[in-house]
Design a protein around this motif. Sequence first.
Motif, PDB file in Angstrom:
ATOM      1  N   PRO A 301       0.812  16.436 -30.296  1.00 14.41           N
ATOM      2  CA  PRO A 301       1.453  15.403 -29.618  1.00 14.41           C
ATOM      3  C   PRO A 301       0.602  15.339 -27.954  1.00 14.41           C
ATOM      4  O   PRO A 301       0.298  14.090 -27.467  1.00 14.41           O
ATOM      5  CB  PRO A 301       2.888  15.700 -28.998  1.00 14.41           C
ATOM      6  N   ARG A 302       0.203  16.603 -27.549  1.00  9.93           N
ATOM      7  CA  ARG A 302      -0.572  16.564 -26.406  1.00  9.93           C
ATOM      8  C   ARG A 302      -2.015  15.960 -26.504  1.00  9.93           C
ATOM      9  O   ARG A 302      -2.458  15.367 -25.485  1.00  9.93           O
ATOM     10  CB  ARG A 302      -0.645  18.236 -25.943  1.00  9.93           C
ATOM     11  N   VAL A 303      -2.594  15.847 -27.627  1.00  5.57           N
ATOM     12  CA  VAL A 303      -3.928  15.192 -27.878  1.00  5.57           C
ATOM     13  C   VAL A 303      -3.544  13.764 -27.322  1.00  5.57           C
ATOM     14  O   VAL A 303      -4.466  13.163 -26.858  1.00  5.57           O
ATOM     15  CB  VAL A 303      -4.386  15.471 -29.374  1.00  5.57           C
ATOM     16  N   TYR A 304      -2.518  13.166 -27.769  1.00  2.50           N
ATOM     17  CA  TYR A 304      -2.384  11.717 -27.411  1.00  2.50           C
ATOM     18  C   TYR A 304      -2.279  11.549 -25.631  1.00  2.50           C
ATOM     19  O   TYR A 304      -2.469  10.352 -25.505  1.00  2.50           O
ATOM     20  CB  TYR A 304      -1.160  11.245 -27.917  1.00  2.50           C
ATOM     21  N   ASP A 305      -1.886  12.511 -25.194  1.00  5.04           N
ATOM     22  CA  ASP A 305      -2.027  12.595 -23.629  1.00  5.04           C
ATOM     23  C   ASP A 305      -3.433  12.389 -23.045  1.00  5.04           C
ATOM     24  O   ASP A 305      -3.954  11.458 -22.325  1.00  5.04           O
ATOM     25  CB  ASP A 305      -1.437  13.563 -22.792  1.00  5.04           C
ATOM     26  N   PHE A 306      -4.419  13.258 -23.865  1.00  4.28           N
ATOM     27  CA  PHE A 306      -5.746  13.102 -23.455  1.00  4.28           C
ATOM     28  C   PHE A 306      -6.251  11.824 -24.021  1.00  4.28           C
ATOM     29  O   PHE A 306      -7.420  11.133 -23.333  1.00  4.28           O
ATOM     30  CB  PHE A 306      -6.609  14.146 -24.332  1.00  4.28           C
ATOM     31  N   ALA A 307      -5.981  11.314 -25.223  1.00  4.67           N
ATOM     32  CA  ALA A 307      -6.461   9.993 -25.661  1.00  4.67           C
ATOM     33  C   ALA A 307      -6.171   9.048 -24.751  1.00  4.67           C
ATOM     34  O   ALA A 307      -7.000   8.000 -24.607  1.00  4.67           O
ATOM     35  CB  ALA A 307      -5.928   9.682 -27.176  1.00  4.67           C
ATOM     36  N   GLU A 308      -5.055   8.721 -24.208  1.00  2.00           N
ATOM     37  CA  GLU A 308      -4.327   7.607 -23.366  1.00  2.00           C
ATOM     38  C   GLU A 308      -5.392   7.699 -22.259  1.00  2.00           C
ATOM     39  O   GLU A 308      -5.708   6.767 -21.484  1.00  2.00           O
ATOM     40  CB  GLU A 308      -2.904   7.900 -23.217  1.00  2.00           C
ATOM     41  N   ALA A 309      -5.579   8.973 -21.652  1.00  2.00           N
ATOM     42  CA  ALA A 309      -6.264   9.276 -20.179  1.00  2.00           C
ATOM     43  C   ALA A 309      -7.604   8.827 -20.452  1.00  2.00           C
ATOM     44  O   ALA A 309      -8.176   8.452 -19.297  1.00  2.00           O
ATOM     45  CB  ALA A 309      -6.155  10.466 -19.717  1.00  2.00           C
ATOM     46  N   ASN A 310      -8.177   8.994 -21.713  1.00  2.00           N
ATOM     47  CA  ASN A 310      -9.625   8.613 -21.644  1.00  2.00           C
ATOM     48  C   ASN A 310     -10.053   7.579 -22.670  1.00  2.00           C
ATOM     49  O   ASN A 310     -11.140   7.440 -23.301  1.00  2.00           O
ATOM     50  CB  ASN A 310     -10.336  10.061 -22.354  1.00  2.00           C
ATOM     51  N   LYS A 311      -9.036   6.587 -22.805  1.00  2.00           N
ATOM     52  CA  LYS A 311      -9.182   5.495 -23.570  1.00  2.00           C
ATOM     53  C   LYS A 311     -10.097   4.428 -22.940  1.00  2.00           C
ATOM     54  O   LYS A 311      -9.902   4.089 -21.807  1.00  2.00           O
ATOM     55  CB  LYS A 311      -7.918   4.770 -23.793  1.00  2.00           C
ATOM     56  N   SER A 312     -10.975   3.727 -23.601  1.00  2.00           N
ATOM     57  CA  SER A 312     -11.666   2.793 -23.197  1.00  2.00           C
ATOM     58  C   SER A 312     -11.027   1.474 -22.633  1.00  2.00           C
ATOM     59  O   SER A 312      -9.780   1.290 -23.561  1.00  2.00           O
ATOM     60  CB  SER A 312     -12.784   2.325 -24.127  1.00  2.00           C
ATOM     61  N   LYS A 313     -11.280   0.669 -21.676  1.00  2.00           N
ATOM     62  CA  LYS A 313     -10.720  -0.513 -21.403  1.00  2.00           C
ATOM     63  C   LYS A 313     -10.842  -1.722 -22.396  1.00  2.00           C
ATOM     64  O   LYS A 313     -10.011  -2.530 -22.437  1.00  2.00           O
ATOM     65  CB  LYS A 313     -11.108  -0.865 -19.906  1.00  2.00           C
ATOM     66  N   LYS A 314     -11.831  -1.456 -23.304  1.00  2.00           N
ATOM     67  CA  LYS A 314     -12.250  -2.523 -24.119  1.00  2.00           C
ATOM     68  C   LYS A 314     -11.468  -2.290 -25.464  1.00  2.00           C
ATOM     69  O   LYS A 314     -11.507  -3.107 -26.476  1.00  2.00           O
ATOM     70  CB  LYS A 314     -13.712  -2.433 -24.529  1.00  2.00           C
ATOM     71  N   GLY A 315     -10.776  -1.092 -25.598  1.00  2.00           N
ATOM     72  CA  GLY A 315      -9.931  -0.920 -26.657  1.00  2.00           C
ATOM     73  C   GLY A 315      -9.597   0.398 -27.036  1.00  2.00           C
ATOM     74  O   GLY A 315      -9.696   1.314 -26.122  1.00  2.00           O
ATOM     75  N   PHE A 316      -9.223   0.654 -28.226  1.00  2.00           N
ATOM     76  CA  PHE A 316      -8.821   2.012 -28.705  1.00  2.00           C
ATOM     77  C   PHE A 316     -10.319   2.851 -29.064  1.00  2.00           C
ATOM     78  O   PHE A 316     -10.346   3.531 -30.041  1.00  2.00           O
ATOM     79  CB  PHE A 316      -7.942   2.139 -29.723  1.00  2.00           C
ATOM     80  N   LEU A 317     -10.917   2.993 -27.915  1.00  2.00           N
ATOM     81  CA  LEU A 317     -12.263   3.880 -28.035  1.00  2.00           C
ATOM     82  C   LEU A 317     -12.078   4.916 -27.045  1.00  2.00           C
ATOM     83  O   LEU A 317     -11.845   4.704 -25.709  1.00  2.00           O
ATOM     84  CB  LEU A 317     -13.529   2.978 -28.108  1.00  2.00           C
ATOM     85  N   LEU A 318     -13.148   5.980 -27.283  1.00  2.00           N
ATOM     86  CA  LEU A 318     -13.301   6.993 -26.212  1.00  2.00           C
ATOM     87  C   LEU A 318     -14.199   6.222 -25.108  1.00  2.00           C
ATOM     88  O   LEU A 318     -15.360   5.929 -25.315  1.00  2.00           O
ATOM     89  CB  LEU A 318     -13.852   8.170 -26.955  1.00  2.00           C
ATOM     90  N   LYS A 319     -13.855   6.474 -23.847  1.00  2.00           N
ATOM     91  CA  LYS A 319     -14.603   5.615 -22.793  1.00  2.00           C
ATOM     92  C   LYS A 319     -15.859   6.598 -22.574  1.00  2.00           C
ATOM     93  O   LYS A 319     -15.923   7.716 -22.806  1.00  2.00           O
ATOM     94  CB  LYS A 319     -13.860   5.622 -21.497  1.00  2.00           C
ATOM     95  N   LYS A 320     -16.844   5.602 -21.818  1.00  2.00           N
ATOM     96  CA  LYS A 320     -18.094   6.287 -21.707  1.00  2.00           C
ATOM     97  C   LYS A 320     -17.708   7.262 -20.331  1.00  2.00           C
ATOM     98  O   LYS A 320     -17.093   6.673 -19.575  1.00  2.00           O
ATOM     99  CB  LYS A 320     -19.233   5.496 -21.418  1.00  2.00           C
ATOM    100  N   MET A 321     -18.475   8.403 -20.372  1.00  2.00           N
ATOM    101  CA  MET A 321     -18.225   9.115 -19.017  1.00  2.00           C
ATOM    102  C   MET A 321     -19.505  10.027 -18.836  1.00  2.00           C
ATOM    103  O   MET A 321     -20.555  10.281 -19.621  1.00  2.00           O
ATOM    104  CB  MET A 321     -17.069  10.131 -19.240  1.00  2.00           C
TER     105      MET A 321
END
Length: 415
Positions: A301-321
């Motif tokens: 479940p904790r992975v989903y916290d990381f996913a939510e915090a690092n989600k792209s504004k364009k959709g369910f993708l890992l944002k650029k950083m």
Amino acid sequence: YGVDAADLPLDMMLKDFGKMASDSLKEMLDDIEKDPFLIPYILDDLEEFSLEMKLAYLKDLGDQKDERAIILLEIIANIDDPLVAKEAIKALGKIKSGKALYSLYKLGTLTRDSDIKRTAEREAQRLKFKGTSMEVFDPWTKLKEPVKIYISSVDGLGSRALWMAWKNPFKSRKLSFMNLLISSHVGIKDCWVVSHINTREFDSSVKDFSKTTSVVECTLEHALELIGDGLYSSEKMCFPIPYQFFFWKYLIEKHNPIKIQEYKMILPPDIDKLESDEELLRETFDLFNYKVFSDWFIALPRVYDFAEANKSKKGFLLKKMTCQKAEKLFLKFTQELIEPQAEIIKRMLEFSYDFLVKAEQPELAQKTLCAWVHMDKTPLHLHPFIQRMVIESIRVALNNMKNGFDMRINPEAFD
């Protein structure tokens, strides 16, 4: 209106119930006499009973005083459930038969459990006092060694499947096979059986399995090593072993003893060179492009916290950083979710290297070995293989969230 319970013929009803139970046991014994490969199904049912029901069942089985129950009781007496095993031994002691005495002798001689040994010796002594003489018997004389053995690669949970098939000596042109799930961490995790299958059907099943999982043919010697390692891990972690497994262990040890010990892989003599091979270390990032590692990700479940915090504004993708932010993410994720199970991941890599060597994929095996070596040599958040695992874990979580699944909200959907 209604019937007074005192007016019911309870004695007659209980006798009828007892007769039904006895008849059912006799039918079961008829079945396993014709084909003992049905025993795993009985063990599977028995495992689902409450302890009270298990003990009552074994007592009733012993009360039948039927020689045909000896094989089943001997196998149950080897299960790593002391109360159940001892009740099976007591049931053997009720069967006034030289064959039962022989089974008790084997149990008392071969067990490593001193309590089980004493129980078997006591029941054997009782049979001897009744004038019973030992009769050596083996209903498996026609059973040969396994004809087909396959092993899968290690999945993202650290588990692998071991398939072993025997020619069923009781059914013409049929195979009976065991599918054993062995965990790198807790050992013998699951076991199931197909008692009657022909060679074409078995080969087709392996082919279908190979579409999603890497599979190679395996020698009996290596299968025994993996089973021994699984038993070692189960004992070490106090993990309960499925009842069905003890039928297959019983069969395997008819010809080949299983040594309960940790499996040690053979390392190449030039392994030290991998510590300084920076280029190969970078290439371990790409191991996830291969089927062997395609499902290696952290599912918590904790992975989903990381996913939510690092989600792209364009959709369910890992944002650029930036590199700095990426390194911060790798560090935090690794400290929380990778480091606590670093030894498990290392063992999974070890088994994967061994698998790839046996699958004759030397280049992939070398990269895997490099990833394994650097688990102790490189800070984990800077390890390319671990960085890719972090990325894949978040990517899978984002994809699940996109499809309406979130381990924080509905963990039961991931069972």
